[in-house]
Design a protein around this motif. Sequence first.
Motif, PDB file in Angstrom:
ATOM      1  N   GLU A  45       0.868  -1.289  -0.177  1.00 22.79           N
ATOM      2  CA  GLU A  45       0.084  -0.112   0.028  1.00 22.79           C
ATOM      3  C   GLU A  45       0.917   1.433  -0.125  1.00 22.79           C
ATOM      4  O   GLU A  45       0.614   2.142  -0.965  1.00 22.79           O
ATOM      5  N   ALA A  46       1.880   1.088   0.817  1.00 22.77           N
ATOM      6  CA  ALA A  46       2.743   2.386   0.786  1.00 22.77           C
ATOM      7  C   ALA A  46       3.597   2.588  -0.538  1.00 22.77           C
ATOM      8  O   ALA A  46       3.413   3.969  -0.931  1.00 22.77           O
ATOM      9  N   CYS A  47       3.860   1.699  -1.173  1.00 21.69           N
ATOM     10  CA  CYS A  47       4.702   1.825  -2.178  1.00 21.69           C
ATOM     11  C   CYS A  47       3.869   2.137  -3.351  1.00 21.69           C
ATOM     12  O   CYS A  47       4.068   2.916  -4.412  1.00 21.69           O
ATOM     13  N   ALA A  48       2.365   1.421  -3.601  1.00 22.49           N
ATOM     14  CA  ALA A  48       1.493   1.883  -4.459  1.00 22.49           C
ATOM     15  C   ALA A  48       1.218   3.507  -4.335  1.00 22.49           C
ATOM     16  O   ALA A  48       1.081   4.280  -5.480  1.00 22.49           O
ATOM     17  N   ARG A  49       0.989   3.876  -3.216  1.00 21.88           N
ATOM     18  CA  ARG A  49       0.645   5.334  -2.943  1.00 21.88           C
ATOM     19  C   ARG A  49       1.541   6.313  -3.707  1.00 21.88           C
ATOM     20  O   ARG A  49       1.433   7.599  -4.065  1.00 21.88           O
ATOM     21  N   HIS A  50       2.799   5.897  -3.729  1.00 20.71           N
ATOM     22  CA  HIS A  50       4.216   6.871  -4.316  1.00 20.71           C
ATOM     23  C   HIS A  50       4.591   6.470  -5.407  1.00 20.71           C
ATOM     24  O   HIS A  50       5.731   6.582  -5.948  1.00 20.71           O
ATOM     25  N   GLY A  51       3.746   5.602  -6.152  1.00 17.07           N
ATOM     26  CA  GLY A  51       4.208   5.218  -7.699  1.00 17.07           C
ATOM     27  C   GLY A  51       4.893   3.998  -7.859  1.00 17.07           C
ATOM     28  O   GLY A  51       5.595   3.767  -8.955  1.00 17.07           O
ATOM     29  N   PHE A  63      11.078  -6.425  -4.154  1.00 18.93           N
ATOM     30  CA  PHE A  63      11.975  -5.747  -5.045  1.00 18.93           C
ATOM     31  C   PHE A  63      11.052  -4.856  -5.821  1.00 18.93           C
ATOM     32  O   PHE A  63       9.922  -5.094  -6.589  1.00 18.93           O
ATOM     33  N   ILE A  64      11.099  -3.341  -5.513  1.00 22.92           N
ATOM     34  CA  ILE A  64       9.981  -2.450  -5.992  1.00 22.92           C
ATOM     35  C   ILE A  64      10.761  -1.333  -6.765  1.00 22.92           C
ATOM     36  O   ILE A  64      11.913  -1.006  -6.472  1.00 22.92           O
ATOM     37  N   ALA A  65      10.418  -0.684  -7.925  1.00 23.44           N
ATOM     38  CA  ALA A  65      10.682   0.281  -8.748  1.00 23.44           C
ATOM     39  C   ALA A  65      10.046   1.545  -8.634  1.00 23.44           C
ATOM     40  O   ALA A  65       8.751   1.227  -8.803  1.00 23.44           O
ATOM     41  N   PHE A  66      10.481   2.566  -8.757  1.00 25.49           N
ATOM     42  CA  PHE A  66       9.823   3.868  -8.474  1.00 25.49           C
ATOM     43  C   PHE A  66      10.467   4.550  -9.739  1.00 25.49           C
ATOM     44  O   PHE A  66      11.831   4.791  -9.948  1.00 25.49           O
ATOM     45  N   PRO A  67       9.614   5.476 -10.245  1.00 23.47           N
ATOM     46  CA  PRO A  67      10.002   6.528 -11.154  1.00 23.47           C
ATOM     47  C   PRO A  67      10.788   7.490 -10.532  1.00 23.47           C
ATOM     48  O   PRO A  67      11.519   8.445 -11.600  1.00 23.47           O
ATOM     49  N   THR A  68      10.765   7.870  -9.247  1.00 23.04           N
ATOM     50  CA  THR A  68      11.345   9.188  -8.797  1.00 23.04           C
ATOM     51  C   THR A  68      12.001   8.562  -7.483  1.00 23.04           C
ATOM     52  O   THR A  68      11.530   7.800  -6.851  1.00 23.04           O
ATOM     53  N   ALA A  69      13.195   9.341  -7.241  1.00 23.96           N
ATOM     54  CA  ALA A  69      13.809   9.068  -5.847  1.00 23.96           C
ATOM     55  C   ALA A  69      12.867   9.544  -4.672  1.00 23.96           C
ATOM     56  O   ALA A  69      12.835   8.591  -3.834  1.00 23.96           O
ATOM     57  N   PRO A  70      12.386  10.875  -4.387  1.00 22.00           N
ATOM     58  CA  PRO A  70      11.626  11.204  -3.396  1.00 22.00           C
ATOM     59  C   PRO A  70      10.423  10.377  -3.195  1.00 22.00           C
ATOM     60  O   PRO A  70      10.153  10.049  -2.285  1.00 22.00           O
ATOM     61  N   ALA A  74       9.647   8.249   0.293  1.00 21.06           N
ATOM     62  CA  ALA A  74       8.413   8.647   0.958  1.00 21.06           C
ATOM     63  C   ALA A  74       7.823   7.174   1.352  1.00 21.06           C
ATOM     64  O   ALA A  74       7.443   7.100   2.342  1.00 21.06           O
ATOM     65  N   ALA A  75       8.058   6.340   0.322  1.00 24.64           N
ATOM     66  CA  ALA A  75       7.181   4.976   0.542  1.00 24.64           C
ATOM     67  C   ALA A  75       8.093   4.280   1.517  1.00 24.64           C
ATOM     68  O   ALA A  75       7.451   3.503   2.279  1.00 24.64           O
ATOM     69  N   ALA A  76       9.281   4.229   1.596  1.00 23.89           N
ATOM     70  CA  ALA A  76      10.234   3.445   2.603  1.00 23.89           C
ATOM     71  C   ALA A  76       9.930   4.075   3.814  1.00 23.89           C
ATOM     72  O   ALA A  76       9.768   3.163   4.954  1.00 23.89           O
ATOM     73  N   ARG A  77       9.644   5.506   4.146  1.00 22.41           N
ATOM     74  CA  ARG A  77       9.599   5.940   5.345  1.00 22.41           C
ATOM     75  C   ARG A  77       8.271   5.601   5.907  1.00 22.41           C
ATOM     76  O   ARG A  77       7.925   5.356   7.117  1.00 22.41           O
ATOM     77  N   GLU A  78       7.067   5.820   5.136  1.00 19.22           N
ATOM     78  CA  GLU A  78       5.798   5.429   5.442  1.00 19.22           C
ATOM     79  C   GLU A  78       5.602   3.844   5.793  1.00 19.22           C
ATOM     80  O   GLU A  78       4.865   3.524   6.640  1.00 19.22           O
ATOM     81  N   ALA A  79       6.466   2.974   5.077  1.00 17.45           N
ATOM     82  CA  ALA A  79       6.391   1.589   5.348  1.00 17.45           C
ATOM     83  C   ALA A  79       6.709   1.147   6.626  1.00 17.45           C
ATOM     84  O   ALA A  79       6.377   0.506   7.525  1.00 17.45           O
ATOM     85  N   GLN A  80       8.159   1.979   6.942  1.00 18.19           N
ATOM     86  CA  GLN A  80       8.826   1.708   8.093  1.00 18.19           C
ATOM     87  C   GLN A  80       7.960   2.085   9.159  1.00 18.19           C
ATOM     88  O   GLN A  80       7.874   1.377  10.303  1.00 18.19           O
ATOM     89  N   ASP A  81       7.320   3.007   9.289  1.00 22.50           N
ATOM     90  CA  ASP A  81       6.306   3.823  10.278  1.00 22.50           C
ATOM     91  C   ASP A  81       5.290   2.683  10.533  1.00 22.50           C
ATOM     92  O   ASP A  81       4.945   2.753  11.588  1.00 22.50           O
ATOM     93  N   GLY A  82       4.875   2.092   9.717  1.00 19.05           N
ATOM     94  CA  GLY A  82       3.497   1.132   9.828  1.00 19.05           C
ATOM     95  C   GLY A  82       4.069  -0.329   9.974  1.00 19.05           C
ATOM     96  O   GLY A  82       3.116  -1.154  10.371  1.00 19.05           O
ATOM     97  N   LEU A  83       5.317  -0.659  10.027  1.00 18.28           N
ATOM     98  CA  LEU A  83       5.431  -2.089  10.240  1.00 18.28           C
ATOM     99  C   LEU A  83       5.939  -2.183  11.610  1.00 18.28           C
ATOM    100  O   LEU A  83       6.462  -1.427  12.381  1.00 18.28           O
TER     101      LEU A  83
END
Length: 819
Positions: A45-51, A63-70, A74-83
């Motif tokens: 859910e966190a990764c999908a929200r940020h592309g 293993f997840i790919a993003f079009p932007t570094a920010p 943001a996805a990594a930070r959000e995921a860590q907060d919820g894990l």
Amino acid sequence: MERELPAGTVTFLFTDVEGSTKLLHELGAERYAEALTEHRRVLREACARHGGVEVDTQGDAFFIAFPTAPGAVAAAREAQDGLEIPVRMGLHTGTPLLANEGYVGRDVHRAARIAAAGHGGQVLISASTQALLDPSSNLVLDLAEHRLKDLSAPERIYQLGDADFPALKTLYRTNLPVPATPFVGRERELAQVVGLLAGTRLLTLTGPGGTGKTRLALQAAAESSERFPDGVFWVPLAPLRDPRLVLEQAAQAVGSRNGLAEHVGDKRLLLLLDNVEHLIEAATDFAQLTASCPNLQLLVTSRELLRLPGEQAYPVPPLEADDGMQFFLARAREADPSFEPDEAVPELCARLEQLPLALELAAARVRLLSPARLLERLSGRLDLLRAGRGVDPRQETLRAAIGWSHELLDADEQRLFARLGVFAGGCTLEAAEAICDADLDTLQSLVDKSLVRIREANRVWMLETIREYALEQLEASGEANELRSRQAEYFLALAEEAEPHIYEYEASWLDRVGQEIPNLRVALDHFEATGRREELLRLAAAFSPLWGIRGSMNEGRRRLEAALGVEDRPTPARAKALTAAADLALGQGDDERVDELAGEALPLHLANGNDRAAVESLLLMAHAAADRYDFERARDLAEEAAKASDPSSTHAIQATWQLGWAHRGLGDLRRGRELYEEALRRARAAGSTNLQSLSLSALAQLAISEGRPADAISLLAESFRLNVDLGDRWRIAIDACRLAGALASLGEARPAARLLASGKALFEEIGGAPSWRANEDDETIALLGEQLSEAELAEETELGAKLPPEEIIPAALEAGEGG
């Protein structure tokens, strides 16, 4: 709908649960499963929200790919907060190649390694990712430069947030070199070597030049670095020539100024001694060193063992097929980033025996030569495959790699090495002794020096690349003609000893002679080249059933017809070769040629007093007549064969089976079934696996025609097991096609279509096309056409043609029994 993978500049996120085994024990299986499910939900859910686009998942790793570094941060930070469980994460930005199979290149490996260096709850960021972030909205800590365990050059690593974590799991106190290329494949071997390092103080990786000993050792040392807090040090020994300088070289590597043993003392330290084979005399120094330093471990690469007490050997094998393909692709794309594999690549890798050096040198050529062109030129592989500048001279060509090992052999070893080149596909110890005058001690020395390998308990062999070099040495020695004659005569004697056992389908003899087919080919070629026509006919006939059983009918028939063409005297050898050629022609549906060959052989056998072979000619002509639906002639010939047979012989059983077919063809189904059943009873009593299979398959086909497909499936299941035991690929193909007919009759159309395609593909592969098969298959295809659409039938046919029957039949039997 799946989202497309981002291209161009991409930021990769790798995640992994830390201490998953410990967590399982702490939480218990049920709570652990719930925790993993929640972990996956939060991450996705966190990764999908940020592309983010999910590239792959394996176990508890993402293993997840993003079009932007920010977005990735943001996805990594959000995921860590919820894990609620410890998950380590790594981020890296690059411009990977997006190929048909997904992302390719070092950026993928780099992101994975960055993640592996961290701890649960920690997010690590590469310098390339950090440079794309807004410092005002992202708190990152500079963790300084680190060397990752992929042995890359030191690079700066950052941490998202300011939490405290233990030191990163990276390399330190080491001089391990930075390889020119990333480590690819070898996951199984790497795990094995790392495991062995945990339990032994002296581990020696052995293998011929070019097998990748050094690269595997370097990676294993890097992976094991946490066990050696006082350092992991590489000692390159290839340039040395004096064994007395080995410990001095090691002392320089670890930074010692007052002697190696004194410097190491009780430190927990790993020394990687690389390329020791030409400095074996230094082995006693290694023993003294480990005795003086109780916590020192040695990892050695060498083309031969040190033969020290406590030494653990690890022979480095060639790459597995999938690893070889992956390795070749990685190296080819370094030469040509746009390179895409074609159908020639798997064969090229196989022909190069998955040898890393050979694959690497071949991959460097793809800018000029396609894989297909490289295949055409492989006969000169020792010189064709050449490295560029800046490599160890021993690795410039395959010839140099093997020549280095050859130069280290003494005269007796060099002589035996050259003589062993006469064998194709290896040989037994007895053959090596008989043909090459092999001394067991010298042979063992060649094994220890990685030029010869042992397969099972009683067979030695060479990689074909090494054998090519050995043959060059044999030609130069002046012994080649004599050795080839000895080899051919030895295998003629073996084939004639085995002949009665092969014709009775005795499994142990089929296996014994089957593994010698490459040597039998060499012997046939020698007899043909030297004009020894009588021996050529004798050998060609002696083992001919193996061509069909092991799946090389085209070659077998071609060789027999060629031998018959150069020797036309009415000898017993010609008579046997005529019968053998007729048998293969029958398997290929060439019934007219069967009559010609067997018809010529019959009077010769009778004149020679070979009644058994005469019966075989009669049975071949009876079979050919039945193929043409001339069942009256088939019956008459089978009855003649039955009268001429010893009642206890397998030929008498085969005549009974042939009579069953003839009566069935003439419309007397009851008599046909009785004769089939009689043949099966007698085959069981005689222990004839081949004739049991023949009778079971015939009864199965009769059951299908009588509307009893379930009975047919039971009979074919037993026939299949017997044929697998025999290794009879021709009869396995028959079982596959007939089982397809039974399944189609039961309405199991999809597995039936798949199986029919598999069986027909196998017939095509081995060159077998009996004419009666086409009619049976047409009936099956008609049934399938009633149950499947054209598209469905095409789909299953395409799938089945790619799979061997041995993989499909067990599941198909289950489907049939369920139906």
